[in-house]
Design a protein around this motif. Structure first.
Motif, PDB file in Angstrom:
ATOM      1  N   GLU A  51     -30.770  24.933 -10.417  1.00 60.79           N
ATOM      2  CA  GLU A  51     -32.149  24.623 -10.812  1.00 60.79           C
ATOM      3  C   GLU A  51     -32.267  23.142 -11.154  1.00 60.79           C
ATOM      4  OE1 GLU A  51     -34.796  26.306 -10.627  1.00 60.79           O
ATOM      5  OE2 GLU A  51     -34.065  28.343 -10.283  1.00 60.79           O
ATOM      6  N   ALA A  52     -33.433  22.580 -10.857  1.00 62.77           N
ATOM      7  CA  ALA A  52     -33.682  21.161 -11.121  1.00 62.77           C
ATOM      8  C   ALA A  52     -34.540  21.016 -12.377  1.00 62.77           C
ATOM      9  CB  ALA A  52     -34.396  20.535  -9.929  1.00 62.77           C
ATOM     10  N   TYR A  53     -34.184  20.037 -13.219  1.00 60.57           N
ATOM     11  CA  TYR A  53     -34.888  19.870 -14.504  1.00 60.57           C
ATOM     12  C   TYR A  53     -35.324  18.424 -14.709  1.00 60.57           C
ATOM     13  CZ  TYR A  53     -32.997  24.469 -15.583  1.00 60.57           C
ATOM     14  OH  TYR A  53     -32.680  25.797 -15.551  1.00 60.57           O
ATOM     15  N   TRP A  54     -36.495  18.300 -15.354  1.00 58.33           N
ATOM     16  CA  TRP A  54     -37.016  17.022 -15.821  1.00 58.33           C
ATOM     17  C   TRP A  54     -37.100  17.040 -17.350  1.00 58.33           C
ATOM     18  CZ3 TRP A  54     -41.719  16.773 -11.945  1.00 58.33           C
ATOM     19  CH2 TRP A  54     -41.283  16.175 -10.745  1.00 58.33           C
ATOM     20  N   ASN A  74     -38.293  22.977 -16.121  1.00 60.09           N
ATOM     21  CA  ASN A  74     -37.879  23.395 -14.787  1.00 60.09           C
ATOM     22  C   ASN A  74     -38.855  22.811 -13.768  1.00 60.09           C
ATOM     23  OD1 ASN A  74     -37.746  25.083 -12.311  1.00 60.09           O
ATOM     24  ND2 ASN A  74     -36.272  26.297 -13.494  1.00 60.09           N
ATOM     25  N   VAL A  75     -38.341  22.008 -12.834  1.00 60.98           N
ATOM     26  CA  VAL A  75     -39.204  21.298 -11.890  1.00 60.98           C
ATOM     27  C   VAL A  75     -39.936  22.269 -10.974  1.00 60.98           C
ATOM     28  CG1 VAL A  75     -39.274  19.591 -10.032  1.00 60.98           C
ATOM     29  CG2 VAL A  75     -37.690  19.280 -11.949  1.00 60.98           C
ATOM     30  N   ARG A  76     -39.247  23.286 -10.508  1.00 57.56           N
ATOM     31  CA  ARG A  76     -39.845  24.210  -9.538  1.00 57.56           C
ATOM     32  C   ARG A  76     -40.868  25.145 -10.175  1.00 57.56           C
ATOM     33  NH1 ARG A  76     -34.356  23.932  -8.013  1.00 57.56           N
ATOM     34  NH2 ARG A  76     -34.041  23.000  -5.957  1.00 57.56           N
ATOM     35  N   THR A  77     -40.567  25.666 -11.348  1.00 57.74           N
ATOM     36  CA  THR A  77     -41.452  26.657 -11.976  1.00 57.74           C
ATOM     37  C   THR A  77     -42.415  26.045 -12.987  1.00 57.74           C
ATOM     38  OG1 THR A  77     -39.949  27.144 -13.829  1.00 57.74           O
ATOM     39  CG2 THR A  77     -39.618  28.369 -11.763  1.00 57.74           C
ATOM     40  N   GLY A  78     -42.094  24.853 -13.485  1.00 63.05           N
ATOM     41  CA  GLY A  78     -42.915  24.240 -14.520  1.00 63.05           C
ATOM     42  C   GLY A  78     -42.742  24.882 -15.883  1.00 63.05           C
ATOM     43  N   GLU A  89     -29.630  18.672 -11.775  1.00 62.61           N
ATOM     44  CA  GLU A  89     -29.369  20.014 -11.242  1.00 62.61           C
ATOM     45  C   GLU A  89     -28.371  20.751 -12.139  1.00 62.61           C
ATOM     46  OE1 GLU A  89     -30.476  21.516  -8.373  1.00 62.61           O
ATOM     47  OE2 GLU A  89     -31.697  19.871  -7.571  1.00 62.61           O
TER      48      GLU A  89
END
Length: 339
Positions: free
Chosen positions: A191-194, A154-158, A187
């Motif tokens: 939520e955005a993911y890497w 999760n990009v925002r929360t890590g 997305e």
């Protein structure tokens, strides 16, 4: 005929090096003595996992083997016109890396200066189209004979995000394989993911907690130990890549090892961790010579070479270790991951 031994598979990510895992899976699926209960995969490991689930649901073991070969052959076909190609000299001396490929060098430099949101504003990703075309996710979601766990960050929360088979989509697989310097974040539900490799490469806890099999087999692509100190820029970047994408795996193995010891010493009843047996299939000798640039080399000859290495390595591993499945760990966690 004896009842098949159940195993769980943990598949690392590694771009084109995932063809090594294709070879591992090909040999395991060929063996009727083994039943795969669950797979946890990240990036290329996630792709291999959903291809296997789709193939199993369609035509059983042979269907899964056919689906894997088709997937990797289509990856190679799609990359024929890629700017990432070996130089004439590399081909002449049989070197698989792309360190001197003009297309790779330019792309690598551009990624350090321009974000994928600027370089690729329309978010074009041929690999997503390939996955969506080759994998029927309805089959994946209904493949009740196997459990799947796909990791993303999760990009925002890590934090680590685990996607399960019952909800699996192409976007979830692409989220697991989203390298932030190459692709825009994926997305999903706001939520955005890497790439999942940053937090779980692959994640082991879902296999231990949600599967019944005692034997967890880690298919490791990224070498852990290198005796030489990297001095060239490419070698330094390659080693950083290996350390980064092994860190989460090492952390999880250490955590599970500690839990096992605490449960045994304290006399607790958590059989899931106490009885977990660990194994590893890897080919450090063959993969150590490949730099990070070779992870984007999609030549069929290279993918077949990696497949053959994976197949032969697994054949040798089974001959030596099959009798130990269900009885004891064959992975020395202390020496490999703790020291």
């Amino acid at each position: 005929m004896a009842k098949p031994k159940m195993i769980e598979l943990a598949l690392q990510g590694g771009g084109a090096h995932g063809a090594f895992t294709w070879g591992v899976l090909d040999r395991i699926l060929e063996d009727d003595r083994i039943h795969i209960e669950g797979i946890s995969g990240t990036s290329a490991g996630a792709m291999n996992a959903v291809v296997v689930a789709d193939g199993l649901d369609r035509k059983g073991r042979e269907g899964a083997r056919e689906a894997l070969r088709k997937f990797w052959s289509e990856v190679s076909r799609a990359g024929r016109f890629s700017p990432f190609q070996r130089t004439f000299l590399d081909r002449l001396i049989g070197r698989w890396t792309l360190d001197f490929s003009p297309g790779y060098v330019i792309s690598d430099l551009a990624a350090r200066l321009v974000s994928p949101y600027q370089l690729n504003p329309f978010n074009i990703n041929p690999l997503r189209n390939l996955i969506a075309e080759l994998v029927d996710f309805d089959h994946v979601r209904h493949a009740e004979g196997i459990k799947l766990f796909v990791s993303a960050t999760n990009v925002r929360t890590g934090k680590l995000k685990i996607f399960h088979r019952e909800e699996m989509t192409a976007d979830m697989v692409m989220a697991s394989a989203c390298l932030p310097f190459m692709f825009q974040a994926v997305e999903i539900d706001g939520e955005a993911y890497w790439d999942g490799g940053y937090m779980g490469n692959p994640s082991l806890f879902p296999l231990v907690e949600e599967c019944q099999a005692r034997d967890l087999v880690i298919v490791q692509i990224n070498p852990i130990v290198r005796s030489e100190i990297p001095r060239r820029a490419n070698d330094i970047l390659n080693r950083i890549n290996e350390i980064t994408f092994n860190a989460s795996l090492i952390k999880e193995v250490r955590s599970i090892s500690l839990l096992k010891k605490l449960i045994e010493v304290s006399g607790l009843e958590d059989e899931r961790y106490k009885d977990a047996l660990f194994h590893r299939i890897n080919a450090d000798a063959e993969l150590k010579g490949l730099s990070v640039s070779s992870k984007v080399n999609s030549e069929w000859a290279f993918l077949e070479h990696l497949h053959d290495v994976g197949y032969r390595t697994t054949e040798a591993w089974l001959q030596e270790n099959y009798r130990h499945l269900g009885r004891r760990s064959t992975l020395d966690i202390e020496s490999v991951y703790l020291h």
